[in-house]
Design a protein around this motif. Sequence first.
Motif, PDB file in Angstrom:
ATOM      1  N   ILE A 237      46.066  34.417  47.155  1.00 25.68           N
ATOM      2  CA  ILE A 237      44.848  35.204  47.468  1.00 25.68           C
ATOM      3  C   ILE A 237      44.135  35.265  45.827  1.00 25.68           C
ATOM      4  CG2 ILE A 237      43.930  37.495  47.780  1.00 25.68           C
ATOM      5  CD1 ILE A 237      46.133  37.373  49.835  1.00 25.68           C
ATOM      6  N   ILE A 238      44.997  35.782  45.023  1.00 24.35           N
ATOM      7  CA  ILE A 238      44.254  35.945  43.558  1.00 24.35           C
ATOM      8  C   ILE A 238      43.687  34.655  42.957  1.00 24.35           C
ATOM      9  CG2 ILE A 238      45.024  36.307  41.131  1.00 24.35           C
ATOM     10  CD1 ILE A 238      46.685  38.344  42.184  1.00 24.35           C
ATOM     11  N   SER A 239      44.439  33.499  43.192  1.00 27.42           N
ATOM     12  CA  SER A 239      43.829  32.132  42.692  1.00 27.42           C
ATOM     13  C   SER A 239      42.545  31.608  43.461  1.00 27.42           C
ATOM     14  CB  SER A 239      44.852  31.059  42.344  1.00 27.42           C
ATOM     15  OG  SER A 239      44.728  30.069  43.541  1.00 27.42           O
ATOM     16  N   ASN A 240      42.700  31.972  44.803  1.00 24.26           N
ATOM     17  CA  ASN A 240      41.530  31.696  45.539  1.00 24.26           C
ATOM     18  C   ASN A 240      40.130  32.545  45.243  1.00 24.26           C
ATOM     19  OD1 ASN A 240      40.799  30.049  47.954  1.00 24.26           O
ATOM     20  ND2 ASN A 240      42.670  30.270  48.682  1.00 24.26           N
ATOM     21  N   ILE A 241      40.526  33.622  45.376  1.00 25.06           N
ATOM     22  CA  ILE A 241      39.167  34.699  45.191  1.00 25.06           C
ATOM     23  C   ILE A 241      38.805  35.038  43.680  1.00 25.06           C
ATOM     24  CG2 ILE A 241      38.120  36.942  46.089  1.00 25.06           C
ATOM     25  CD1 ILE A 241      40.335  36.819  48.047  1.00 25.06           C
ATOM     26  N   PHE A 242      39.705  34.883  42.949  1.00 30.74           N
ATOM     27  CA  PHE A 242      39.279  35.520  41.470  1.00 30.74           C
ATOM     28  C   PHE A 242      39.508  34.380  40.426  1.00 30.74           C
ATOM     29  CE2 PHE A 242      40.791  39.116  44.157  1.00 30.74           C
ATOM     30  CZ  PHE A 242      39.749  39.734  44.234  1.00 30.74           C
TER      31      PHE A 242
ATOM     32  N   GLY B 136      42.203  33.218  39.574  1.00 31.49           N
ATOM     33  CA  GLY B 136      43.288  33.688  38.686  1.00 31.49           C
ATOM     34  C   GLY B 136      43.094  34.832  37.998  1.00 31.49           C
ATOM     35  N   ARG B 137      41.944  35.635  37.934  1.00 29.75           N
ATOM     36  CA  ARG B 137      41.602  36.401  37.226  1.00 29.75           C
ATOM     37  C   ARG B 137      41.927  37.923  37.658  1.00 29.75           C
ATOM     38  NH1 ARG B 137      38.609  35.195  31.829  1.00 29.75           N
ATOM     39  NH2 ARG B 137      38.666  32.964  31.807  1.00 29.75           N
ATOM     40  N   ALA B 138      43.463  38.298  38.157  1.00 29.77           N
ATOM     41  CA  ALA B 138      43.668  39.441  38.615  1.00 29.77           C
ATOM     42  C   ALA B 138      45.156  39.742  38.641  1.00 29.77           C
ATOM     43  CB  ALA B 138      43.291  39.340  40.162  1.00 29.77           C
ATOM     44  N   THR B 139      45.715  40.713  38.870  1.00 27.87           N
ATOM     45  CA  THR B 139      47.009  40.791  38.820  1.00 27.87           C
ATOM     46  C   THR B 139      47.790  41.307  40.061  1.00 27.87           C
ATOM     47  OG1 THR B 139      46.682  41.948  36.604  1.00 27.87           O
ATOM     48  CG2 THR B 139      48.850  42.151  37.193  1.00 27.87           C
ATOM     49  N   VAL B 140      48.995  40.610  40.349  1.00 27.20           N
ATOM     50  CA  VAL B 140      49.374  40.853  41.656  1.00 27.20           C
ATOM     51  C   VAL B 140      49.773  42.325  41.709  1.00 27.20           C
ATOM     52  CG1 VAL B 140      51.298  40.272  43.245  1.00 27.20           C
ATOM     53  CG2 VAL B 140      50.471  38.854  41.715  1.00 27.20           C
ATOM     54  N   GLY B 141      49.630  42.952  43.087  1.00 34.09           N
ATOM     55  CA  GLY B 141      49.592  44.472  43.358  1.00 34.09           C
ATOM     56  C   GLY B 141      51.061  44.503  44.365  1.00 34.09           C
ATOM     57  N   ASN B 142      51.498  45.776  44.073  1.00 34.53           N
ATOM     58  CA  ASN B 142      52.921  45.923  44.722  1.00 34.53           C
ATOM     59  C   ASN B 142      52.720  47.094  45.809  1.00 34.53           C
ATOM     60  OD1 ASN B 142      55.424  45.165  44.991  1.00 34.53           O
ATOM     61  ND2 ASN B 142      56.077  46.101  43.171  1.00 34.53           N
ATOM     62  N   ASP B 143      51.669  47.323  46.481  1.00 32.54           N
ATOM     63  CA  ASP B 143      51.389  48.106  47.461  1.00 32.54           C
ATOM     64  C   ASP B 143      51.607  49.669  46.924  1.00 32.54           C
ATOM     65  OD1 ASP B 143      50.905  46.029  48.943  1.00 32.54           O
ATOM     66  OD2 ASP B 143      52.790  45.827  49.783  1.00 32.54           O
TER      67      ASP B 143
ATOM     68  N   TRP C 189      45.099  43.472  41.557  1.00 33.67           N
ATOM     69  CA  TRP C 189      44.304  44.248  40.805  1.00 33.67           C
ATOM     70  C   TRP C 189      43.181  43.421  40.124  1.00 33.67           C
ATOM     71  CZ3 TRP C 189      44.979  49.607  41.487  1.00 33.67           C
ATOM     72  CH2 TRP C 189      46.273  50.072  41.924  1.00 33.67           C
ATOM     73  N   LYS C 190      41.920  43.677  40.165  1.00 33.13           N
ATOM     74  CA  LYS C 190      40.997  42.505  39.851  1.00 33.13           C
ATOM     75  C   LYS C 190      40.664  42.708  38.293  1.00 33.13           C
ATOM     76  CE  LYS C 190      36.206  42.463  40.765  1.00 33.13           C
ATOM     77  NZ  LYS C 190      35.322  42.008  39.955  1.00 33.13           N
ATOM     78  N   ASP C 191      40.811  41.808  37.441  1.00 31.65           N
ATOM     79  CA  ASP C 191      40.404  41.980  36.108  1.00 31.65           C
ATOM     80  C   ASP C 191      38.857  42.321  35.939  1.00 31.65           C
ATOM     81  OD1 ASP C 191      42.904  41.099  35.411  1.00 31.65           O
ATOM     82  OD2 ASP C 191      42.407  39.299  34.742  1.00 31.65           O
ATOM     83  N   ALA C 192      38.611  42.997  35.004  1.00 29.83           N
ATOM     84  CA  ALA C 192      37.000  42.953  34.630  1.00 29.83           C
ATOM     85  C   ALA C 192      36.841  41.894  33.804  1.00 29.83           C
ATOM     86  CB  ALA C 192      37.014  44.429  34.007  1.00 29.83           C
ATOM     87  N   VAL C 193      35.860  41.066  34.017  1.00 32.29           N
ATOM     88  CA  VAL C 193      35.231  39.845  33.274  1.00 32.29           C
ATOM     89  C   VAL C 193      33.890  40.093  33.097  1.00 32.29           C
ATOM     90  CG1 VAL C 193      35.250  37.488  33.029  1.00 32.29           C
ATOM     91  CG2 VAL C 193      37.243  38.511  34.560  1.00 32.29           C
ATOM     92  N   TYR C 194      33.436  40.034  31.792  1.00 33.66           N
ATOM     93  CA  TYR C 194      32.147  39.963  31.386  1.00 33.66           C
ATOM     94  C   TYR C 194      31.674  38.614  31.295  1.00 33.66           C
ATOM     95  CZ  TYR C 194      31.356  45.058  31.704  1.00 33.66           C
ATOM     96  OH  TYR C 194      31.411  46.334  32.001  1.00 33.66           O
ATOM     97  N   SER C 195      30.347  38.282  31.423  1.00 33.66           N
ATOM     98  CA  SER C 195      29.879  36.913  30.792  1.00 33.66           C
ATOM     99  C   SER C 195      28.896  37.292  29.798  1.00 33.66           C
ATOM    100  CB  SER C 195      29.201  35.938  31.935  1.00 33.66           C
ATOM    101  OG  SER C 195      30.119  36.018  33.180  1.00 33.66           O
ATOM    102  N   ILE C 196      29.174  36.758  28.506  1.00 32.49           N
ATOM    103  CA  ILE C 196      28.218  37.119  27.602  1.00 32.49           C
ATOM    104  C   ILE C 196      28.147  36.148  26.488  1.00 32.49           C
ATOM    105  CG2 ILE C 196      28.471  39.699  27.373  1.00 32.49           C
ATOM    106  CD1 ILE C 196      30.280  39.505  25.216  1.00 32.49           C
TER     107      ILE C 196
END
Lengths: 549, 317
Positions: free
Chosen positions: A342-347, A349-356, A519-526
Amino acid sequence: MPDDLDLGEYGHHLVDELMARRLSRRDVLQRATVVGLGIPTISALLGSRAGAAGLRPAVSGAAPQPKAGGTLQVASDAPVAAVDPVTMYDGGSINVVQQVAEYLAWVNPDNTLRPVLASSWKPNAKGDVWTFQIRNGVKFSNGAPLSADDVVATFQRLVNPASGSSAATNFKGVLGVSGVQKTGEYEVTFALERPFVDFPYAVASTNYNAVVLPKSYDGDFAKSPVGTGPFVLTAYETGVSATFKRNPVYWDAPKPYLDGVTFTFFNPNAVPAQEAALQTGAVDVYQSAPSTGSPLWHDPNIALPTLPSSYYGEFWFRTDTPPWTDARVRQAVAYALDRPAIISNIFSGRATVGNDEVFAPAFPGSPVLPQRSQDIAKAKQLLAAAGLGRGFSATLTTEGPGIFSQYATLVQSYVAQIGIDLSLNVESTSTFYGSGSNQPWLTVPVGIVDWAARATPEQLYQSAYTTGGIWNSSKWADPTFDKLASEYEATVDQASRAALAKQLATVQQEATPAVIAWWKDAVYSIWKKVHNLEPNGSYFLDLTATWLE
Amino acid sequence: MRQYLAQRIALIPVTLFVVSLLTFILAQLVPGDVGRTILGPYATNSQVHALDQRLGYNLPVLQRYWHWATGFVSGNWGVSPVLQVPIRPLVMSRLGNSLLLAATAFVIVVPISVTLGVVAGVREGSRTDRAISLVGLALLGLPEFVGATVLIVVFGVTLAWLPVTAQAPPGSGLLTRLHYLVLPAIPLVFVLFGYISRTARSGTIETSNAQFLRTARLKGIPRRAVLTHHLLPNALLPTVTVIGFQVGYLIAGLTVIEELFNYPGLGQLLISSATDHDLPTLADITMLVAIIFLVANVLADASYALLNPRIRARRAR
């Protein structure tokens, strides 16, 4: 005050915990800043004692000297309504206000607290009285000096539900109007309704409405945008742009380094327009990760600073509505998901696995439980044990288009493997949140809703997972969890706190009122020519120390 | 004809009344409410309710309609409850932006498509005709956002010839503003080219086969004079009407283009006022657009009458 927390002793306690390796350096710094031990003080302690134990503070490389001047171009969401710091909730309004006005403290990317308009603070030993020293010599942009009166007025305004501020909800059961007291020309005391060890976060930037405004603030921010912030709002065209100039009397000179800032407002959904504007240099900053497949991922001019955050999509089940009343059914869904995929598909890879459970890895001191991963056989077993071995159908409601509808589609394909026929109901954001008696995000049996990043786990579970919590979509009610939660909030001792956190996480994971898969990473494009601009889990924009090459 | 136009004009207020009433009633169906828009999803229901009450949103629809309608007619458009700015200057500034974009597109598309349409019509069946018709059809089938995205990628990002945002920096002169509008105007040209050139072509073909034109040719009038004096005035009549019909679309229907190029036109404000329950703003824009539509259509009819020799002749008698 005689019953004040002995900060010296507390500092030593933290260092003891570090040396016993029960706390990391990051945890120690965070705890120290929360109770008001300044970074210099705790660093000195760490240096003298931990240094001897071989736990040296991290040494950062020599940073380049900031350059003054230039105007930063920012692509910002357009404010939804007239900008009012007291009632704002959308990214666009928050962006505008945070350039002009300031908090008592700012939550750093590592969740430590940086004193801003408060020069220092300390709790009593019980953690239910907090005394803040207000910085001397700060001036509002209209020339009036900042005093304790302004701070008192600010918080009395916020805790009063009649102000319309959703911050009132954050203070409910913690702070009332009479609890905000002026105890000196530059001193404000918060007498809480219950002990709250993480209280300073409630008056810091994560409680975004809590900017300090002049006592005389009358609700018309557009007409008189007065604050103590690094910039002054000089022009504002509804839905089009906002122009800021450097505040020449800013208290923390020589900051800010920029001469000015211009916001170009965009419709938040207009992703291609914002990406094109960034790519062609029409704007320097875009507060988001590039979209999937965008050339910005590989653009040599663009930096993508990334920060793990506690932003997540809550995939909840109404624990009071069959078949979701049975915890095994909820667990089965949790075991059906392939989280890394899911993380590689939607983000990308920029997210951490959650554990409910709500103790995000981004929170310092979060417990680590065995990680749940995809186990179809186990999921089927759980369903069979719950008497649903033949599967069933259900409807999942979420908002779209965007990451939540993408996530829902993936969920749909995973749960199909264990015999759950899930149909999707994707609503527009306004319909999904709704109003009055029609608020799907708080009523439907199964759904996915986004939760913006917070600085502490309490700020998540208080509203989402305690009995009767105002945004408790799952209607989960567990007296054990509630009891542990209030103990956690009243506990100063680090070892007990860690033990309580682990128990809370275990209880929640076991019950699984909601799947927390990422848990989605915060990413800025600058643009790379922009320096000292940190991404922020809440998508805030702190330009106080930003400079242009 | 005069009577017909008078009738059309007399019908305008009736149409506007129906449109405004429908706007008010349909807006009730949009989920959520204005208090929720202003205070956000995390405010409590009682906070939202209190604000709705303060803004008068708890009053019956018809009462609010009357309040709005009298204000609109008297020119007192009031203040937007959501944006807290006077509505009239806001809407007028957006209208100005929309008009400028529409004018830019018009100035490009009308001469090109009329000329090529007539050329195709005059050389009906030739290779030129087939090429022009094919291009027209292809562009007609090309959705705005596809054309616009390709243009942005090619001319904005890759070649960097033109700015990708349509809004020039504050305080820019007219030339700079036009420079920023070239790229967003092209997808509109694409959309309109098909309509206008095809109408011009079929008008030309139809007129070429008319008796009076054959007479003119047989009389020995030079080819050029036949074209300019006899063919075009007749052939372009339907084209004028088609162009008139596009005015409304060009002014308030450009939501997609406005979003792709981040242009603060009327379309964006229309959408946001609808989703944000900003009813007075929504109703004011709807009325303005309806007026523009109706007036453009009446003008198209009137110019049809002015250009049509038969109608002119009837009047002369």
